[in-house]
Design a protein around this motif. Structure first.
Motif, mmCIF file in Angstrom:
data_model
loop_
_atom_site.group_PDB
_atom_site.id
_atom_site.type_symbol
_atom_site.label_atom_id
_atom_site.label_comp_id
_atom_site.label_asym_id
_atom_site.label_seq_id
_atom_site.Cartn_x
_atom_site.Cartn_y
_atom_site.Cartn_z
ATOM 1 N N GLU A 1 10.355 30.829 12.246
ATOM 2 C CA GLU A 1 11.854 29.682 12.978
ATOM 3 C C GLU A 1 12.800 29.542 12.613
ATOM 4 O O GLU A 1 13.308 29.523 11.341
ATOM 5 C CB GLU A 1 10.848 28.413 12.084
ATOM 6 C CG GLU A 1 9.435 28.584 12.468
ATOM 7 C CD GLU A 1 8.876 27.029 12.665
ATOM 8 O OE1 GLU A 1 9.677 25.657 12.102
ATOM 9 O OE2 GLU A 1 7.471 27.191 12.220
ATOM 10 N N LEU A 2 13.439 29.129 13.851
ATOM 11 C CA LEU A 2 14.846 29.140 13.284
ATOM 12 C C LEU A 2 15.441 28.195 12.448
ATOM 13 O O LEU A 2 14.504 26.873 12.398
ATOM 14 C CB LEU A 2 15.613 28.498 14.308
ATOM 15 C CG LEU A 2 15.833 29.553 15.841
ATOM 16 C CD1 LEU A 2 16.240 29.086 16.753
ATOM 17 C CD2 LEU A 2 16.238 30.761 15.621
ATOM 18 N N ARG B 1 16.372 41.284 17.954
ATOM 19 C CA ARG B 1 16.018 41.053 16.127
ATOM 20 C C ARG B 1 15.319 39.635 15.900
ATOM 21 O O ARG B 1 14.363 39.080 15.399
ATOM 22 C CB ARG B 1 17.103 41.909 15.382
ATOM 23 C CG ARG B 1 17.380 43.105 15.182
ATOM 24 C CD ARG B 1 18.243 43.549 14.528
ATOM 25 N NE ARG B 1 17.498 42.854 12.964
ATOM 26 C CZ ARG B 1 18.617 42.712 11.695
ATOM 27 N NH1 ARG B 1 20.137 42.327 12.704
ATOM 28 N NH2 ARG B 1 18.892 41.941 10.771
ATOM 29 N N VAL B 2 16.271 38.416 16.744
ATOM 30 C CA VAL B 2 15.917 37.007 16.452
ATOM 31 C C VAL B 2 14.653 36.920 16.921
ATOM 32 O O VAL B 2 13.806 36.249 16.497
ATOM 33 C CB VAL B 2 16.977 36.238 16.598
ATOM 34 C CG1 VAL B 2 16.493 35.109 16.717
ATOM 35 C CG2 VAL B 2 18.393 36.259 15.511
ATOM 36 N N THR B 3 14.357 37.130 18.110
ATOM 37 C CA THR B 3 13.789 36.962 18.859
ATOM 38 C C THR B 3 12.148 37.467 18.325
ATOM 39 O O THR B 3 11.232 36.991 18.712
ATOM 40 C CB THR B 3 13.298 38.007 20.783
ATOM 41 O OG1 THR B 3 15.183 36.933 21.374
ATOM 42 C CG2 THR B 3 12.387 37.508 21.720
ATOM 43 N N ALA B 4 12.554 38.804 18.083
ATOM 44 C CA ALA B 4 11.145 39.653 17.379
ATOM 45 C C ALA B 4 10.288 38.950 16.265
ATOM 46 O O ALA B 4 9.383 38.438 16.043
ATOM 47 C CB ALA B 4 11.455 40.874 16.701
ATOM 48 N N ALA B 5 11.457 38.157 15.560
ATOM 49 C CA ALA B 5 11.444 37.065 13.766
ATOM 50 C C ALA B 5 11.290 35.912 15.024
ATOM 51 O O ALA B 5 9.775 35.937 14.301
ATOM 52 C CB ALA B 5 12.719 37.289 13.484
ATOM 53 N N LEU B 6 11.035 35.313 16.163
ATOM 54 C CA LEU B 6 10.094 34.375 16.137
ATOM 55 C C LEU B 6 8.971 34.286 16.923
ATOM 56 O O LEU B 6 8.243 33.586 16.899
ATOM 57 C CB LEU B 6 11.130 33.987 17.571
ATOM 58 C CG LEU B 6 12.077 33.199 16.426
ATOM 59 C CD1 LEU B 6 13.624 32.959 18.214
ATOM 60 C CD2 LEU B 6 12.551 31.707 16.556
ATOM 61 N N ASN B 7 8.436 35.339 17.501
ATOM 62 C CA ASN B 7 7.411 36.022 18.029
ATOM 63 C C ASN B 7 6.585 36.811 16.930
ATOM 64 O O ASN B 7 5.075 36.229 16.712
ATOM 65 C CB ASN B 7 7.782 36.974 19.069
ATOM 66 C CG ASN B 7 7.855 36.772 20.547
ATOM 67 O OD1 ASN B 7 6.793 36.026 20.703
ATOM 68 N ND2 ASN B 7 9.304 36.991 20.636
ATOM 69 N N ALA B 8 7.395 36.875 15.463
ATOM 70 C CA ALA B 8 6.037 37.237 14.228
ATOM 71 C C ALA B 8 6.039 35.694 13.542
ATOM 72 O O ALA B 8 5.283 36.324 12.511
ATOM 73 C CB ALA B 8 7.083 37.890 13.357
ATOM 74 N N GLN C 1 21.601 34.273 11.635
ATOM 75 C CA GLN C 1 21.033 33.732 12.003
ATOM 76 C C GLN C 1 19.795 33.395 10.866
ATOM 77 O O GLN C 1 19.172 34.655 11.033
ATOM 78 C CB GLN C 1 19.795 33.254 13.452
ATOM 79 C CG GLN C 1 19.118 32.303 13.728
ATOM 80 C CD GLN C 1 19.669 31.426 13.843
ATOM 81 O OE1 GLN C 1 20.232 31.175 14.576
ATOM 82 N NE2 GLN C 1 18.704 30.234 13.355
ATOM 83 N N ALA C 2 19.707 32.301 10.124
ATOM 84 C CA ALA C 2 18.863 32.014 8.952
ATOM 85 C C ALA C 2 17.347 31.555 9.897
ATOM 86 O O ALA C 2 17.424 30.866 11.164
ATOM 87 C CB ALA C 2 19.153 30.820 8.248
#
Length: 68
Positions: free
Chosen positions: A28-29, A18-25, A48-49
């Motif tokens: 940013e962390l 889920r975090v990886t998908a957000a980063l690829n969309a 993780q925000a």
């Protein structure tokens, strides 16, 4: 417009995806991840925000953050 999301879930590969998908969309962390342990279930939960700048939009509370 700056958007903010706080992703949470069991500390497992699904959460990492889920975090990886957000980063690829384009998200940013934002800050360090957090972990907590539930003694009753024996599971660790992670959070993780993430933030994202979206130019050309005005913020309204009805925005569905997952659409970005």
């Amino acid at each position: 417009m700056k958007l903010y999301r706080f992703l949470t879930g069991p500390d497992d590969s699904a959460f990492c995806h889920r975090v990886t998908a957000a980063l690829n969309a384009g998200w940013e962390l934002h800050g360090a991840p957090v972990l907590t342990f539930n003694q009753e279930t024996g599971k660790t939960y992670a959070g993780q925000a993430v933030v994202k700048d979206v130019p050309g939009h005005d913020y309204t509370p009805d925005i569905k953050l997952s659409d970005y």
